[in-house]
Design an enzyme around this catalytic site. Structure first.
Site, mmCIF file in Angstrom:
data_model
loop_
_atom_site.group_PDB
_atom_site.id
_atom_site.type_symbol
_atom_site.label_atom_id
_atom_site.label_comp_id
_atom_site.label_asym_id
_atom_site.label_seq_id
_atom_site.Cartn_x
_atom_site.Cartn_y
_atom_site.Cartn_z
ATOM 1 N N HIS A 10 0.840 -1.198 0.000
ATOM 2 C CA HIS A 10 0.000 0.000 0.000
ATOM 3 C C HIS A 10 0.875 1.248 0.000
ATOM 4 C CE1 HIS A 10 -3.671 -2.196 1.351
ATOM 5 N NE2 HIS A 10 -2.758 -3.001 1.887
ATOM 6 N N TYR A 44 -2.395 -1.321 8.855
ATOM 7 C CA TYR A 44 -1.203 -1.952 8.280
ATOM 8 C C TYR A 44 -0.357 -2.638 9.349
ATOM 9 C CZ TYR A 44 -2.456 1.676 4.906
ATOM 10 O OH TYR A 44 -3.135 2.506 4.059
ATOM 11 N N HIS A 121 -2.289 -3.231 -3.599
ATOM 12 C CA HIS A 121 -3.683 -3.031 -3.183
ATOM 13 C C HIS A 121 -4.595 -2.893 -4.409
ATOM 14 C CE1 HIS A 121 -6.658 -0.350 -0.703
ATOM 15 N NE2 HIS A 121 -7.133 -1.555 -0.879
ATOM 16 N N LYS A 127 -8.495 1.175 -6.936
ATOM 17 C CA LYS A 127 -7.687 2.266 -6.389
ATOM 18 C C LYS A 127 -6.347 2.287 -7.099
ATOM 19 C CE LYS A 127 -9.677 1.772 -1.820
ATOM 20 N NZ LYS A 127 -9.718 2.772 -0.808
ATOM 21 N N CYS A 129 -3.586 2.838 -5.408
ATOM 22 C CA CYS A 129 -2.671 2.362 -4.364
ATOM 23 C C CYS A 129 -2.065 1.006 -4.734
ATOM 24 C CB CYS A 129 -3.461 2.245 -3.054
ATOM 25 S SG CYS A 129 -2.557 1.581 -1.667
#
Length: 143
Positions: A10, A44, A121, A127, A129
């Site tokens: 991420h 995380y 991710h 996304k 990310c």
């Protein structure tokens, strides 16, 4: 211990060149909705600062909160950055120190969890990310 099948990379989705800490991310994640996520801890398991230092987040033994539908059997690794200086446009902002630290951390995690695969991710959500294509970096994927 949980059975780990994925390591998911991420970004913090923060502006290039700005430092943020595990404690700040924890605050964002634990602040009640609608301003935050309302989680019980940082999502995380590891956070990599711009200087390449690796910091623990949520304990690996605990299920993370970083990739919907994939948290039970994964480890979430986040690097600080991921956006252009405007804080909006996705951009691979990893410093050389972050790149090296990410490679070392993922290699160590793959030694500990040899059956795990490495992903961005963005492979599981619509996304940008982590703002780069993890699969195009063989040194990250154990290839």
């Amino acid at each position: 211990m949980r059975k780990i099948s994925k390591i998911i990379i991420h970004c913090s989705a923060t502006p290039e060149g700005k430092d943020f800490t595990v404690q700040q991310i924890r605050q964002w994640h634990t602040t009640p909705k609608p301003k935050g996520n309302g989680w019980r801890d940082i999502g995380y398991h590891f956070v990599i600062y711009r200087d390449g230092s690796v910091h623990p987040g949520r304990p690996v033994e605990q299920i993370g909160a970083h990739t919907s539908g994939h948290n039970a059997n994964s480890i979430g690794v986040c690097y600080i950055g991921g956006c252009a200086p405007d804080g909006k446009i996705p951009k691979d902002t990893r410093t050389p120190a972050q790149r090296a630290a990410l490679i070392r951390l993922v290699a160590e995690l793959l030694r500990q969890y040899p059956a795990a695969t490495v992903h961005g991710h963005n492979e599981f959500a619509a996304k940008a990310c982590p703002s780069f294509n993890v699969q195009k970096e063989p040194e990250l994927c154990g290839r």
